[in-house]
Enzyme design. Sequence first.
Site, PDB file in Angstrom:
ATOM      1  N   CYS A  58       0.822  -1.208   0.000  1.00 29.25           N
ATOM      2  CA  CYS A  58       0.000   0.000   0.000  1.00 29.25           C
ATOM      3  C   CYS A  58       0.864   1.270   0.000  1.00 29.25           C
ATOM      4  CB  CYS A  58      -0.990  -0.037   1.153  1.00 29.25           C
ATOM      5  SG  CYS A  58      -2.374   1.106   0.952  1.00 29.25           S
ATOM      6  N   HIS A 117      -3.842  -5.330  -0.120  1.00 29.10           N
ATOM      7  CA  HIS A 117      -3.466  -5.874   1.188  1.00 29.10           C
ATOM      8  C   HIS A 117      -3.538  -7.399   1.187  1.00 29.10           C
ATOM      9  CE1 HIS A 117      -3.145  -2.223   3.699  1.00 29.10           C
ATOM     10  NE2 HIS A 117      -3.989  -1.716   2.813  1.00 29.10           N
ATOM     11  N   GLU A 148      -2.473  -9.349   3.347  1.00 27.45           N
ATOM     12  CA  GLU A 148      -2.680  -9.849   4.716  1.00 27.45           C
ATOM     13  C   GLU A 148      -4.129  -9.744   5.165  1.00 27.45           C
ATOM     14  OE1 GLU A 148      -3.061  -5.625   5.385  1.00 27.45           O
ATOM     15  OE2 GLU A 148      -1.762  -6.815   4.090  1.00 27.45           O
TER      16      GLU A 148
END
Length: 372
Positions: free
Chosen positions: A258, A343, A345
Amino acid sequence: MSYYKRDKRAWLVLSDGTVFEGYNFGCEGTTIGEIVFNTGMTGYQEVLTDPSYFGQIVLQTYPLIGNYGINMDDMESERSWVNGYITKEWCEEPSNFRNTKTINEFMIEQDKIGIWDVDTRAITRIIREHGTMNAAITTEDIDTTKEALMEQIRDFKVVQPVQAVTRKNKGWYYSQDNRANHVALIDYGFKHNILRMLLRLGCNVTVMPANTTVDEIRMLNPDGIMLSNGPGDPAENVQIIENIKDFIAYGKPIFGICLGHQLMALAMGGETIKLKYGHRGMNQPVKDVARDRVFITSQNHGYAVVPESIKEDIGTITHFNLNDGTCEGIEYKNCCAYTVQFHPEASAGPNDTGYLFEKFTNLMERGQLGCL
């Protein structure tokens, strides 16, 4: 600020003068921020506690928020960072075995102002048409305060957001027994699930402040460097970008997510632009060029890397957004580094893009031999 009353009126005021009347939840008072919308059907607690939302008023396009309550396990940081919160409806009686409090109780605890029972579809259309703008939520009498409030809305600016959200102390160390790789996680406003993923994959992790220098990295002697997510305009972080240039020269594997993706591109001579209304939600389709596969990803950003600014001898665009063609990933040619805008994760797939973390651990285990 005082506390929530069920029938307390509230108003949302946009910088173009449009006013929406609804009801207050969370705390009472007035708050100003940059209004953005998130399209996720779940994940409201992660939104509220994601440091990337610093300085922003978040509108949830999904109409019912809070139906599974709040729990301490899903916090993405130690506190909420939003300036305000907007929803069509919030749930007073959540149902989930992990639930410990309602979203209203959490908002009060975090001293955050919310508004509900407004036309979130109409507000979203305005943002999509006119772009991200400043706004205010207030429980004060709008008839007597609007003129002064409009001036405050127009003057509002998010100032030094990365410095506001980063940890101030150096060397927060996380470890378990029999760990292999040591990662220096540079905190530009990192989400806790990044840390959880690294620990799950067998890494020791030291969380370092945003202004960490290469000399401090050398003292840690990590196996790799993680550039985290975070808020704001990446180009404003001039010294941080210079520090990343030093990280690159240091030669250890680098993985950016990001804001980290954007900062790395700027350090490599690229450019960034502000998107009209950004990507915020869990339904962004991204294509991995090498794998020839499309992944549904979680995203939260208002800026993007200009793909044409990454020269062919510097890096290769590895991922792009299927909705608007924006750059979603870069692999660099003359250093051991790669980055993604989304993202991996955040478990949107839920684990489809976890291979990006595994790639990072493999590079660290292979050392310089893995850096091509």
